[in-house]
Each structure stands twice: as C-alpha cells, then as structure tokens.
Design a protein around this motif. Structure first.
Motif, PDB file in Angstrom:
ATOM      1  N   PRO A  45      37.559  43.291  -7.429  1.00 44.93           N
ATOM      2  CA  PRO A  45      36.847  44.570  -7.416  1.00 44.93           C
ATOM      3  C   PRO A  45      35.764  44.590  -8.504  1.00 44.93           C
ATOM      4  O   PRO A  45      35.814  43.804  -9.451  1.00 44.93           O
ATOM      5  CB  PRO A  45      37.944  45.597  -7.732  1.00 44.93           C
ATOM      6  CG  PRO A  45      39.239  44.889  -7.473  1.00 44.93           C
ATOM      7  CD  PRO A  45      38.974  43.441  -7.766  1.00 44.93           C
ATOM      8  N   PHE A  46      34.807  45.499  -8.374  1.00 42.38           N
ATOM      9  CA  PHE A  46      33.785  45.605  -9.419  1.00 42.38           C
ATOM     10  C   PHE A  46      34.430  45.963 -10.745  1.00 42.38           C
ATOM     11  O   PHE A  46      35.287  46.846 -10.812  1.00 42.38           O
ATOM     12  CB  PHE A  46      32.743  46.675  -9.078  1.00 42.38           C
ATOM     13  CG  PHE A  46      31.815  46.884 -10.240  1.00 42.38           C
ATOM     14  CD1 PHE A  46      30.798  45.974 -10.496  1.00 42.38           C
ATOM     15  CD2 PHE A  46      32.005  47.946 -11.134  1.00 42.38           C
ATOM     16  CE1 PHE A  46      29.966  46.129 -11.602  1.00 42.38           C
ATOM     17  CE2 PHE A  46      31.178  48.107 -12.236  1.00 42.38           C
ATOM     18  CZ  PHE A  46      30.168  47.193 -12.472  1.00 42.38           C
ATOM     19  N   ASP A  47      34.002  45.280 -11.794  1.00 41.09           N
ATOM     20  CA  ASP A  47      34.358  45.682 -13.154  1.00 41.09           C
ATOM     21  C   ASP A  47      33.265  45.181 -14.087  1.00 41.09           C
ATOM     22  O   ASP A  47      32.432  44.370 -13.695  1.00 41.09           O
ATOM     23  CB  ASP A  47      35.736  45.139 -13.562  1.00 41.09           C
ATOM     24  CG  ASP A  47      35.769  43.637 -13.634  1.00 41.09           C
ATOM     25  OD1 ASP A  47      34.834  43.010 -14.169  1.00 41.09           O
ATOM     26  OD2 ASP A  47      36.746  43.053 -13.144  1.00 41.09           O
ATOM     27  N   THR A  48      33.285  45.657 -15.310  1.00 37.22           N
ATOM     28  CA  THR A  48      32.233  45.273 -16.259  1.00 37.22           C
ATOM     29  C   THR A  48      32.630  44.051 -17.080  1.00 37.22           C
ATOM     30  O   THR A  48      31.873  43.627 -17.954  1.00 37.22           O
ATOM     31  CB  THR A  48      31.900  46.447 -17.197  1.00 37.22           C
ATOM     32  OG1 THR A  48      33.108  46.889 -17.818  1.00 37.22           O
ATOM     33  CG2 THR A  48      31.271  47.597 -16.425  1.00 37.22           C
ATOM     34  N   THR A  49      33.803  43.460 -16.834  1.00 34.99           N
ATOM     35  CA  THR A  49      34.155  42.173 -17.452  1.00 34.99           C
ATOM     36  C   THR A  49      33.474  41.023 -16.722  1.00 34.99           C
ATOM     37  O   THR A  49      32.882  40.134 -17.342  1.00 34.99           O
ATOM     38  CB  THR A  49      35.677  41.966 -17.426  1.00 34.99           C
ATOM     39  OG1 THR A  49      36.288  43.032 -18.147  1.00 34.99           O
ATOM     40  CG2 THR A  49      36.068  40.638 -18.059  1.00 34.99           C
ATOM     41  N   PHE A  50      33.535  41.050 -15.392  1.00 37.55           N
ATOM     42  CA  PHE A  50      32.989  39.939 -14.597  1.00 37.55           C
ATOM     43  C   PHE A  50      31.632  40.273 -13.967  1.00 37.55           C
ATOM     44  O   PHE A  50      30.840  39.370 -13.718  1.00 37.55           O
ATOM     45  CB  PHE A  50      33.997  39.522 -13.519  1.00 37.55           C
ATOM     46  CG  PHE A  50      35.239  38.922 -14.112  1.00 37.55           C
ATOM     47  CD1 PHE A  50      35.247  37.611 -14.539  1.00 37.55           C
ATOM     48  CD2 PHE A  50      36.387  39.683 -14.301  1.00 37.55           C
ATOM     49  CE1 PHE A  50      36.375  37.060 -15.122  1.00 37.55           C
ATOM     50  CE2 PHE A  50      37.509  39.140 -14.887  1.00 37.55           C
ATOM     51  CZ  PHE A  50      37.510  37.832 -15.307  1.00 37.55           C
ATOM     52  N   ASN A  51      31.390  41.549 -13.687  1.00 38.15           N
ATOM     53  CA  ASN A  51      30.118  41.951 -13.050  1.00 38.15           C
ATOM     54  C   ASN A  51      29.856  41.148 -11.780  1.00 38.15           C
ATOM     55  O   ASN A  51      28.713  40.755 -11.509  1.00 38.15           O
ATOM     56  CB  ASN A  51      28.955  41.769 -14.032  1.00 38.15           C
ATOM     57  CG  ASN A  51      29.106  42.648 -15.250  1.00 38.15           C
ATOM     58  OD1 ASN A  51      29.110  43.872 -15.132  1.00 38.15           O
ATOM     59  ND2 ASN A  51      29.268  42.041 -16.421  1.00 38.15           N
TER      60      ASN A  51
END
Lengths: 137, 137
Positions: free
Chosen positions: B32-38
């Motif tokens: 899912p979208f997250d700001t760790t992996f982008n």
C-alpha cells in the motif's frame, strides 16, 4: 532437491560476478535505472544455497517472490522462509540478507525505492556456519 | 478460452468497483502507499475482455505481466499484445489503457513511480467498438 533451474516468468539474465554473493546468482534488469521512473526493477535468481552478503539500502527495497523457496533475515531477528507470492518490505538502512533455501532455487523481483537517497552498502558475508545453523532451526 | 480464473502467484484481491473499468477486474495491494517506500505495488487481474479507461499517471507506472494475454495501448499507437514476462514502462502523463485479451484472463503487477508528482487522471472508456476493432486487426 527442486529441479527449478531458472525463473519461470521473467528472464534469468546474467550471472552476478561481484563479491557480494556466496554461491551462484543471476540478475536480469527488467527496468534499468533512469531518471524518468527512478525505480530500478531487477529479477534475481539464486541457485540452492546461494545468498547475498549482509547489506543495507539507503532508500529501501521491495521483494516480490516469484518462485522457489528462500530466506530473508534482518539483523537480530529470526530468519523468514519465503515462498511464491510473498512480499518483503525492506525499510531504508535495515541490515539484512536474502537468498535461496539449501534445497531449492529461488527467484524474486527486487524494486529499489527512494533511489535519490543513495546506494547499497555491502557488509560481511553470511558464513556457512551462520547459514547452516539456520537450516537446523 | 483460457480457464485461468485467478492470479497464479499473487493474491487476486478484491473486485474493483470504481467506474474506470469495463468488465470485471480485481486488485490486491501488495504494498500500500506509505511514505517509507513511496512505491505502491498492486496486483491487477482482468477477466477476458475487461479493460480500464484511457488514463494518465502523473508520475508514471511500470507493469510486470505475470499471467494470461493482455493489451496495452498508448494514444495514437498500435496496440501491444502482452504475455507473461513482458514489462511495460508507462512514462508520466502518457495517455494509455490496458486490459485482457477477449479470450484470456490477464494479470499484471503495477508499480506506481514518482508518486510525489500526483495521481492518476481517468479519461474516457475504451468503447466496445474500439476494443472489437483491435481484435480484428
């Protein structure tokens, strides 16, 4: 021993010749690095028993397991056994290694994330002693 | 007709219920979208004949075909027939659509790239007339 000798979906590519692996492994870049996508994607295939050294990715990496049986381990944690369909999210700067089970070939797609943060830092090999102790666990 | 009724490697997920598809399609978010992996990664499965509307990705998208036979078309270009192991690099803001062949299920992994540049812009459907003319070509 599994007789899976190559990737079943994506090309096996070229034998990896750097010093960061024990055993034979192959790499096919499905999407080479470029500044349009900023998202290199490779297909990695390990022969039974092959694994990479401990390492860290400055921007993280995502693994999508496509065939075989493999191992993934983060420093200080138990090894995870990986099968087709498994997804591994390797956060930035987490020390880890991955590779095949001793009795099976193993293939995964590797997606490099946040590539602007920098490159991979390669560390010590996973020794035969460490690897063989995993198998007894 | 192919009797492949679901993804063979990654989970089929949930039926897509938005209005941007003709026919039935399914989505499983592997990352899912997250700001760790982008780097959101989804597994998309189309029933025979199913396709999405014309659309554009502000940051681009990479497709990795895992099973079945599908179509990919960019505006003003001939349709491309896709098979297992094919990779499609969809540059930012290129108007395109993708979906299954009329006689086969079709599954691909979709990697969203450069997500900071924005979202997907959905456009007109690929009409039955457009789609059926492809099949005669």
């Amino acid at each position: 021993m599994s007789n899976l000798s190559e990737s079943v979906i994506f090309p096996k590519g070229q034998k990896i010749t750097n010093n960061y692996f024990i055993g034979e492994a192959w790499l096919e870049m499905l999407v080479p690095f470029d500044t349009t996508f900023n998202c290199p994607v490779g297909n990695v295939t390990f022969e039974p028993g092959a694994r990479n050294n401990w390492h860290k990715h400055a921007g993280g990496q995502i693994l999508l397991v496509t065939s075989g049986i493999g191992y993934y381990q983060e420093e200080g944690k138990p090894v995870q056994v990986l099968h087709e369909g498994d997804v591994v999210k390797i956060a930035p700067n987490v020390k880890h290694w991955h590779g095949a089970n001793p009795d099976s070939w193993f293939s995964h797609i590797a997606i490099s994330t946040n590539v602007h943060r920098g490159d991979t830092e390669w560390l010590k090999p996973v020794t035969d002693e460490e690897y063989n102790n995993l198998n007894k666990a």
